[in-house]
Design an enzyme around this catalytic site. Structure first.
Site, short mmCIF file in Angstrom:
data_model
loop_
_atom_site.label_atom_id
_atom_site.label_comp_id
_atom_site.label_asym_id
_atom_site.label_seq_id
_atom_site.Cartn_x
_atom_site.Cartn_y
_atom_site.Cartn_z
N LEU A 115 10.80 -20.54 -5.00
CA LEU A 115 9.87 -19.64 -4.31
C LEU A 115 8.52 -19.67 -5.02
CD1 LEU A 115 9.35 -17.21 -2.28
CD2 LEU A 115 9.99 -15.70 -4.18
N HIS B 292 2.55 3.30 -8.90
CA HIS B 292 2.39 1.86 -9.19
C HIS B 292 3.62 1.35 -9.95
CE1 HIS B 292 -1.55 2.31 -7.63
NE2 HIS B 292 -2.08 2.91 -8.68
N ASP C 73 0.84 -1.21 0.00
CA ASP C 73 0.00 0.00 0.00
C ASP C 73 0.87 1.26 0.00
OD1 ASP C 73 -2.39 1.37 -0.03
OD2 ASP C 73 -2.71 1.26 2.13
#
Ligand code: IPE
Ligand code: IPE
Ligand code: MG
Length: 237
Positions: free
Chosen positions: A125, A31, A14
């Site tokens: 991962l 972003h 955020d």
């Protein structure tokens, strides 16, 4: 599992908009700047032997943002998938997207499917992008899928009567993902914003002030340190 007992780190990324606004730039610049933070989180997960990294990238509620911002976010997702394809695979990362895929464009869905297939045998991962996701949506779609299976006799009367927490979890989109040990949220807000409502039942919640585009491996390490000082009791004494 690593020595710190963390299998799954989840991050609510955020603060992109605020980061851009502070610089007098459009929100979309925040972003874009957030992509390098994703790389930091990936690197830190690998270094710390954290097997699962999930990232809340776009909520079901985020569809209500101005169309221009939504479009830019979706095209950023599409271009990043294209750009990072080889690198993710070279690093041994298994890429997945979980969420309400029916709301994504055909083009984006195809690119996601392609990268998911391309990386499906990787084990270093598990990188899970939560896209068009919300916790309530997940629980609702699970309940609907269960009802549908019952209606179509895919589960017997006896199985239906014995539905347990773990058999219900098989219908959530996270069915093969362990619950997050840590949910880390950046940018000072202290709420879940409809994230993993079911899966967060015993997650350690950590909130930091760093805006997502400023996030580094050091922030990740700081969260691990905070986690190591927590005592998890799971309702026991
Ligand atoms: C997080 O940053 C990214 C998404 C929710 C898509 P925000 O865009 O929410 O940034 P703030 O909270 O407005 O600063
Ligand atoms: C939560 O952030 C969703 C993501 C980070 C993807 P929001 O910025 O949408 O949350 P609220 O509106 O501040 O609760
Ligand atoms: Mg926000």
């Amino acid at each position: 599992m690593n020595s710190k007992g963390i299998k799954h780190m989840s991050i609510i990324m955020d603060g992109n908009g605020r980061w851009a606004e502070l610089r007098g730039e459009p929100r979309s610049m925040g972003h874009i700047a957030g992509i390098k933070s994703v790389k930091q989180a990936i690197e830190a997960s690998i270094v710390n032997n954290v097997e699962y990294l999930s990232l809340y990238a776009f909520s079901e509620e985020n569809w209500s943002r101005p169309q221009e911002e939504v479009d830019k976010l979706m095209s950023l997702m599409l271009s990043s998938i294209g750009k990072e394809r080889e690198e993710l695979n070279n690093q041994g990362i298994r890429f997945r997207v979980l969420g309400n895929r029916s709301r994504l464009s055909l083009e984006l869905n195809n690119a996601i499917d392609d990268l998911m297939q391309f990386t499906e045998d990787n084990t270093k991962l598990h990188l899970i992008i939560m896209l068009s996701y919300s916790g309530k949506w997940d629980i609702l779609q699970a309940a609907k899928a269960l009802a549908q299976d019952y209606k179509l006799n895919k589960i017997s009367e006896e199985e239906f009567n014995q539905i347990s927490l773990s058999s219900f979890e098989d219908y959530l989109v996270t069915r093969d993902v362990p619950d997050p040990d840590i949910i880390l949220r950046t940018a000072s807000e202290q709420r879940l914003s409809n994230y993993f409502l079911w899966q967060a039942s015993y997650s350690e919640l950590i909130f930091i002030d760093t805006l997502w585009p400023d996030f580094t491996k050091e922030d990740y390490d700081k969260a691990l340190k905070i986690f190591s000082k927590r005592e998890r009791r799971f309702g026991k004494v």
